[in-house]
Design an enzyme around this catalytic site. Structure first.
Site, PDB file in Angstrom:
ATOM      1  N   LYS A  56       2.114  -2.917   6.449  1.00 40.37           N
ATOM      2  CA  LYS A  56       2.520  -2.747   5.055  1.00 40.37           C
ATOM      3  C   LYS A  56       4.006  -2.377   4.936  1.00 40.37           C
ATOM      4  CE  LYS A  56      -1.377  -3.917   3.314  1.00 40.37           C
ATOM      5  NZ  LYS A  56      -1.511  -5.208   2.593  1.00 40.37           N
TER       6      LYS A  56
ATOM      7  N   SER B 209       0.864  -1.171   0.000  1.00 38.21           N
ATOM      8  CA  SER B 209       0.000   0.000   0.000  1.00 38.21           C
ATOM      9  C   SER B 209       0.902   1.224   0.000  1.00 38.21           C
ATOM     10  CB  SER B 209      -0.879   0.008   1.261  1.00 38.21           C
ATOM     11  OG  SER B 209      -1.468   1.274   1.476  1.00 38.21           O
TER      12      SER B 209
ATOM     13  N   TYR C 249      -1.996  -0.685  10.360  1.00 39.49           N
ATOM     14  CA  TYR C 249      -1.977  -0.956   8.923  1.00 39.49           C
ATOM     15  C   TYR C 249      -0.651  -0.510   8.315  1.00 39.49           C
ATOM     16  CZ  TYR C 249      -3.778  -1.338   4.148  1.00 39.49           C
ATOM     17  OH  TYR C 249      -3.970  -1.702   2.839  1.00 39.49           O
TER      18      TYR C 249
END
Length: 243
Positions: free
Chosen positions: A152, A135, A148
């Site tokens: 990532k 991402s 998150y």
């Protein structure tokens, strides 16, 4: 990259293929002639996907975190392409992240990505390609996305290390790093006008990619055109991380 069969004779495995980016990617790979094993937890999503795949999509209902699924990968007679796409997010401020949420995201976004990639490398030969789903958040930070972003960033580190280790075997490893894409997972987020304004203000192109845009980028990464690309991350973010 349309209308050809550049992946004819190749076998691809796509996780998280039921919806969104994974679904678009499975269809794109099948369009280019690959035999695609499409993995998702929801059998209904896979049935409709297989119906759109012109006979080249094999549905497999499984949870990427299960040992049985990993055993099925290692039992494959061969594998040319892995799109390690399954993942998820529960946006919360850092102080509000409970341990259950922390563990769930680490398990899905890091541990399962590692274990699926490990299983794939055991059956993949020279010329194989692994695309890990990262991402833009694997390159920057953002509020309500501490876990998150952490996960990532881990995917980016894993991609680099795998690329170095597997290069002598002729296996390329890359990541794809999209910005926000309008998918079933993100649709609810954009119902918040403040969040929608924040995202569009951060993207210089003032637009969002479609799942098909990401699928086309993945097609490039697994194609012969990317023969000398490994250990890198393709950011499909409309310029977010260029700021």
């Amino acid at each position: 990259m349309t209308g050809g069969r550049m992946l004819a004779g190749r076998t691809a495995l796509v996780t998280g293929a039921g919806k969104g980016i994974g679904r678009a990617t499975a269809l794109a790979l099948a369009r280019e002639g690959a035999h695609v094993v499409a993995v998702a937890r929801t059998a209904g999503d896979l049935e409709t996907l297989a119906g759109e795949g012109d006979g080249r999509i094999e549905p497999l209902a499984a949870d990427v975190r299960d040992d049985a699924f990993l055993a099925r990968i290692e039992a494959m007679s061969g594998l040319d392409i892995l799109v390690n796409n399954a993942g998820g997010n529960r946006p919360r401020m850092m102080v509000d992240v409970d341990d259950e949420t922390l563990d769930w995201m680490i398990d899905l976004n890091i541990r399962s990505v590692y274990r699926v990639a490990r299983a794939a490398t055991r059956v993949m030969g020279s010329g194989g390609v692994i695309v890990n789903m990262s991402s833009q958040m694997g390159h920057v930070g953002s509020p309500k996305r501490t876990v998150y972003c952490m996960s990532k960033h881990a995917v980016e580190g894993l991609t680099k290390a795998m690329a170095v280790e597997l290069a002598p075997r002729g296996i390329r490893v890359v990541s794809i790093a999209p910005t926000f894409v309008m998918t079933p997972m993100t649709k609810g987020m954009f119902e918040d006008p403040e969040f929608k304004r924040f995202v569009y203000d951060m993207v210089p192109m003032n637009d969002l990619p479609t799942p098909e845009d990401i699928a086309e980028s993945i097609l490039y990464l697994v194609s012969p055109a990317a023969r000398f690309v490994t250990g890198d991350s393709l950011r499909v973010d409309g310029g977010w991380t260029a700021r």
